[in-house]
Design a protein around this motif. Structure first.
Motif, PDB file in Angstrom:
ATOM      1  N   GLU A 178      72.055  24.628  39.136  1.00  0.00           N
ATOM      2  CA  GLU A 178      73.286  24.786  38.370  1.00  0.00           C
ATOM      3  C   GLU A 178      73.863  23.422  37.974  1.00  0.00           C
ATOM      4  N   PRO A 179      74.434  23.329  36.775  1.00  0.00           N
ATOM      5  CA  PRO A 179      74.983  22.033  36.303  1.00  0.00           C
ATOM      6  C   PRO A 179      76.039  21.449  37.235  1.00  0.00           C
ATOM      7  N   ASP A 180      76.923  22.296  37.793  1.00  0.00           N
ATOM      8  CA  ASP A 180      77.962  21.779  38.692  1.00  0.00           C
ATOM      9  C   ASP A 180      77.357  21.143  39.939  1.00  0.00           C
TER      10      ASP A 180
ATOM     11  N   PHE B   2      85.904  13.854  44.511  1.00  0.00           N
ATOM     12  CA  PHE B   2      85.156  14.381  43.376  1.00  0.00           C
ATOM     13  C   PHE B   2      84.613  15.784  43.611  1.00  0.00           C
ATOM     14  N   ASN B   3      84.554  16.233  44.869  1.00  0.00           N
ATOM     15  CA  ASN B   3      83.819  17.468  45.116  1.00  0.00           C
ATOM     16  C   ASN B   3      84.612  18.570  45.794  1.00  0.00           C
TER      17      ASN B   3
ATOM     18  N   TYR C   4      74.929  15.645  50.535  1.00  0.00           N
ATOM     19  CA  TYR C   4      76.095  14.770  50.399  1.00  0.00           C
ATOM     20  C   TYR C   4      76.212  13.788  51.569  1.00  0.00           C
TER      21      TYR C   4
ATOM     22  N   LYS D 298      74.274  19.911  40.174  1.00  0.00           N
ATOM     23  CA  LYS D 298      73.623  18.666  39.750  1.00  0.00           C
ATOM     24  C   LYS D 298      74.638  17.545  39.598  1.00  0.00           C
ATOM     25  N   ARG D 299      75.797  17.889  39.029  1.00  0.00           N
ATOM     26  CA  ARG D 299      76.835  16.881  38.826  1.00  0.00           C
ATOM     27  C   ARG D 299      77.303  16.311  40.160  1.00  0.00           C
ATOM     28  N   SER D 300      77.520  17.184  41.148  1.00  0.00           N
ATOM     29  CA  SER D 300      77.976  16.709  42.461  1.00  0.00           C
ATOM     30  C   SER D 300      76.926  15.815  43.119  1.00  0.00           C
TER      31      SER D 300
ATOM     32  N   LEU E  65      74.663  14.067  41.600  1.00  0.00           N
ATOM     33  CA  LEU E  65      74.592  12.821  40.835  1.00  0.00           C
ATOM     34  C   LEU E  65      75.753  11.895  41.193  1.00  0.00           C
ATOM     35  N   ILE E  66      76.972  12.443  41.295  1.00  0.00           N
ATOM     36  CA  ILE E  66      78.127  11.623  41.681  1.00  0.00           C
ATOM     37  C   ILE E  66      77.913  11.025  43.068  1.00  0.00           C
TER      38      ILE E  66
ATOM     39  N   PHE F 120      66.264  17.346  38.572  1.00  0.00           N
ATOM     40  CA  PHE F 120      66.669  17.408  37.167  1.00  0.00           C
ATOM     41  C   PHE F 120      65.636  18.052  36.246  1.00  0.00           C
TER      42      PHE F 120
END
Length: 449
Positions: free
Chosen positions: A67-69, A143-144, A285, A71-73, A75-76, A61
């Motif tokens: 890339e934000p996407d 989610f991914n 993941y 990072k989002r994956s 984080l989820i 972070f």
């Protein structure tokens, strides 16, 4: 699977007989013989884990521009992994009662001669970790991945191989199959992964060898798939044979998983290839839920162990890391993280091959008077450390082995990223001559690759 001895058939038969009429004295005796498992050491484990999680979060972070996407994956996936940790932590005591009813328990050999050595320790608790891992890994797809995602096939193939290995590991725990069969089981479980693998079959030639070979990338074709197949077999069995003391199987898995996560984040941070980044994210993941569920099991398996992990966990953990390395396209690097296991395998080879007589339990000798372990002549890394460093308590020996695993893996990662060790040392010396700080040099070559 740790220092454990299965219950004898006579004991299992006796346990299966109808109980005599219960009296107050009998009930008191039973409650003394089969006490509930000890509370988890979750607070201690989580506090120690901050040594890894704080730098790991910083890399994702703050340090790298990811890339934000992506990072989002990540984080989820980490949030789902945290929930998986809590679920595993709460399910292990429940599952322990069920496995004890079915006589799946053992006695801790490294505590023989003490009161703890006569306690029934529930076994095969790796089945809980494997099931929770699969449930949350499947939920993450919501989610991914989309229905037309090119990664969905490989992701499901990875889960199929892991599920297959959990099943075969539990079969091994129940049937106690011989070593020859143990070697065959991972080769069967790896088939879904190999059939679905659509990645590259090339390797990057180390720079010192490029002038001699005349090429930088070599396509191995089917030989590379053979290597992946053998890697899956090795990773699965290497965790299983590097065992014998409380917490070692789960502990080494946690250390290797941490090294894999750091490597993946570093590769994502320095790469500009979207497909390459996605491959390493794919590995994250799988490894984050592995790490979370393993930490929950570690809370019960750390010295003194209140549960044993069984072959179910060792097979599951080895296959998951092998899958993460293969589909993350860093199977060569993964083998570097397993070098302590390679050393243990080489030490074990004369006994496993039958050249030297191999006892059922290649464990150190325990002295109930002092509580210390003494190394034997058996070919294991555990006994080698005891012969080299002297007699130790079980928890001290486990800490020493895990520190060796951690230092070895991360130092090799540093050298791997440098690619050419002599050149790296020369450049560092030149940088130091210019009076640049060692911290700046370390960050440049380790954190940025």
């Amino acid at each position: 699977m740790g220092a454990r001895k299965r219950a004898t058939p006579e004991a299992a038969t006796a346990a299966a007989k109808p109980p005599p009429p219960t009296t107050a004295a009998t009930a008191a005796a039973n409650s003394t013989t089969d006490p509930p498992i000890a509370p988890p050491k979750a607070g201690q484990i989580l506090t120690t884990s901050l040594i890894f999680f704080v730098p790991y979060a910083y890399l994702i972070f703050s340090h790298y521009n990811i890339e934000p996407d992506l990072k989002r994956s990540i984080l989820i996936n980490s949030v789902l992994s945290s929930v998986a940790f809590l679920v595993t932590l709460s399910m292990i005591p429940v599952a322990s009662r069920y496995v004890l009813r079915r006589n799946l328990f053992g006695y801790d050999i490294n505590k023989k001669g003490t009161p703890q050595g006569s306690v029934k320790v529930p076994e095969s608790l790796g089945i809980v970790v494997g099931i929770v891992f699969l449930v949350f890994a499947i939920l993450f797809q919501h989610f991914n991945f989309t229905s037309d995602s090119i990664w969905l096939v490989e992701y499901n193939a990875a889960l199929a191989s892991i599920c297959f290995m959990i099943l075969l590991g539990f079969v091994d725990d129940v049937l106690d199959v011989p070593w020859r069969v143990k070697l065959v089981l991972p080769s069967i479980a790896a088939l879904p992964l190999l059939m679905a693998y659509a990645g590259h079959t090339t390797i990057v030639i180390p720079k010192p060898l490029v002038p001699y070979l005349g090429l930088e990338i070599l396509d191995l074709g089917w030989i590379y798939k053979l290597y992946m197949w053998l890697l899956a077999i090795f990773c699965t069995n290497s965790i299983n044979i590097h065992a014998g003391i409380n917490g070692l199987e789960v502990g080494q898995t946690i250390v290797i998983a941490c090294a894999i996560l750091v490597h993946n984040v570093m590769q994502i941070g320095v790469s500009s290839d979207p497909e390459y980044k996605q491959a390493h994210a794919f590995s994250i993941y799988l490894v984050q839920p592995l790490l979370a569920t393993s930490m929950a099991l570690f809370s019960y398996n750390w010295y003194p162990s209140s549960v044993f992990v069984g072959d179910t966990y060792t097979y599951f953990a080895g296959m998951t890391m092998a899958v993460a390395g293969i589909l993350g396209h860093f199977s060569e690097t993964l083998l570097i993280f397993f070098i302590p296991q390679v050393l243990n395998f080489l030490l074990s080879l004369p006994q496993l091959s039958g050249y030297i007589p191999c006892p059922r339990h290649r464990l150190p000798r325990f002295d109930p008077q002092t509580g210390l372990l003494t190394g034997t002549n058996d070919g294991t890394l555990v006994n080698l450390f005891l012969r080299q460093f002297g007699r130790k308590s079980e928890n001290s020996l486990c800490i020493l082995l895990l520190v060796f695993q951690a230092l070895h893996g991360h130092l090799l990662l540093l050298l791997f990223l440098a690619e050419v060790v002599p050149g790296w040392l020369v450049q560092m010396r030149w940088q130091l001559k210019r009076k640049q700080s060692l911290v700046v040099t370390f960050q440049r070559y380790y954190l940025t690759g």
